[in-house]
Design a protein around this motif. Sequence first.
Motif, PDB file in Angstrom:
ATOM      1  N   TYR A  24       0.764  -1.007   0.084  1.00 57.42           N
ATOM      2  CA  TYR A  24      -0.015   0.519   0.141  1.00 57.42           C
ATOM      3  C   TYR A  24       1.331   1.448  -0.040  1.00 57.42           C
ATOM      4  N   ASP A  25       0.264   2.154  -0.251  1.00 58.99           N
ATOM      5  CA  ASP A  25       0.770   3.548   0.006  1.00 58.99           C
ATOM      6  C   ASP A  25       2.175   4.415   0.774  1.00 58.99           C
ATOM      7  N   ARG A  26       2.767   3.292   1.999  1.00 56.76           N
ATOM      8  CA  ARG A  26       3.667   3.200   2.724  1.00 56.76           C
ATOM      9  C   ARG A  26       4.108   1.929   3.057  1.00 56.76           C
ATOM     10  N   ILE A  27       3.473   0.749   2.645  1.00 60.20           N
ATOM     11  CA  ILE A  27       4.429  -0.487   3.363  1.00 60.20           C
ATOM     12  C   ILE A  27       4.610  -1.078   2.279  1.00 60.20           C
ATOM     13  N   GLY A  28       5.608  -1.941   2.683  1.00 53.53           N
ATOM     14  CA  GLY A  28       6.764  -2.606   1.700  1.00 53.53           C
ATOM     15  C   GLY A  28       6.351  -4.284   1.861  1.00 53.53           C
ATOM     16  N   PHE A  29       6.995  -5.536   1.379  1.00 54.80           N
ATOM     17  CA  PHE A  29       6.656  -6.413   1.788  1.00 54.80           C
ATOM     18  C   PHE A  29       7.763  -7.346   1.652  1.00 54.80           C
TER      19      PHE A  29
END
Length: 259
Positions: free
Chosen positions: A57-62
């Motif tokens: 999402y906008d500010r989330i990485g995996f």
Amino acid sequence: MSTPFYVSPQQAMADRAEYARKGIARGRSLVVLQFADGIVFVGENPSRALHKFSEIYDRIGFAAAGKYNEYENLRIGGVRYADLRGYTYDRDDVTARGLANVYAQTLGTIFSSQAEKPYEVELVVAEVGESTEQDQIYRLPHDGSIVDEHGSVAVGGNAEQISGYLDQRHRDDMTLAEALRLAVQALSRDTNGGEREIPAERLEVAVLDRTRPQQRKFKRIVGGQLSRLLEAGASAGESSAGESGAGESDAGESGADGE
């Protein structure tokens, strides 16, 4: 009719955990580091199509290590959860902690079920904040537990050795080039203590950059930009080593004069 062997629940869970750990250890290691302007993801990945790191999402990485098909299913599920929650409520309601809880429930249910094998994956969910103190990094092992990390985290392969190396050298105020150089140095270390060279073509690098004016903070670093950052990090390391050597030389000359 033969009587089935009895296996205690404790032994069954221990066997499942060992099975999952061995599967994860066969994968290549990756590291996630905080630096002054965000969070960087670095891993050795010769494939240009199959990614270890992705935007949720906008500010989330995996980030994930282990079996690709299993963590890809989890990634897709995370994207759907984030899109639905952001659309139903508000974009700010999509957080790394909420996503980590969803992944923890999924992994924990699969790990506890005797009907299927445990997932051979270890995940990292990271969210970049307005400052380093507001960054969030969560590590999720195969059993669905959640570990709140700070500074640096390594998963897959020889993660324990890499984590020890990073803990001794990592700083939150590092530049992107310095953080990238440290990550590559950590990944280059063999289990026997030696070092090997990882060319830029075999590296996968992505970053959550809090300074980006766009709402989406995730971007991949490839090609010329990656090569320039690696060169800048190497130059910074040589400069630091040179300054340290000069300081030792000056101290030695001062001592000789005093004597």
